[in-house]
Design an enzyme around this catalytic site. Structure first.
Site: not given
Length: 164
Positions: A8, A11, A14, A125
């Site tokens: 993602c 980090n 997700r 997100d």
């Protein structure tokens, strides 16, 4: 050993959630020593940090501990090291494709390509939203991780199946 990397942006939301869920499913399937799972971010803003506290709480509510994870940045070497590089959204996939060697492009896919409905698309997100966004992401990721693990079992461990 089959190696899976979830990617993602930073980090911390997700991809660490996906890492934790996948590690949990792999352990349940009795394959902890045969499937390695990691995560990384396309950016290095959070390198060395633990996952977002909201991601950790959500995962803990489902029996998964993310506290041992530390954010790291995606590297060019990851495309040689990992068999499956799973992007959380199309912007991550596009960034990964830019730095991935041409002969390894087939290792990149979107997380939701593995989802039970096969719809593809982006895992949203949850960082700037409320706690319900983390729960929604967890559910999406869990479903897609189950699909990915089933694919890995079919492709690398014929005759093995997930325990329900």
């Amino acid at each position: 050993m089959v190696k899976v990397l979830f990617v993602c942006s930073g980090n911390i939301c997700r991809s660490p959630t996906a890492q934790g869920v996948m590690q949990h499913l792999v352990a349940e399937a009795g394959l902890a020593g045969e499937i390695l799972v990691d995560s990384a971010g396309t950016g290095g803003w959070h390198v060395g940090e633990a996952p977002d506290p909201r991601s950790q709480v959500t995962a803990l509510n489902h029996g998964i501990d993310l506290s041992h994870q530390q954010a790291r940045k995606l590297t060019r070497d990851d495309f040689e090291e990992f068999d499956y590089l799973i992007a959380m959204d199309s912007s991550h996939r596009d960034r990964m494709a830019q730095i991935c060697p041409a002969e390894r492009q087939d290792r990149i896919s979107l997380m939701l390509d593995q989802a039970s409905n096969g719809a593809g698309g982006d895992v949203p997100d949850p960082y700037y939203g409320g706690d319900d966004g983390f729960e929604h992401v967890f559910a999406m990721v869990k479903d897609a991780c189950r699909g990915l693990l089933n694919k890995i079992l079919r492709d690398h461990f014929p005759g093995r199946s997930m325990s329900d």
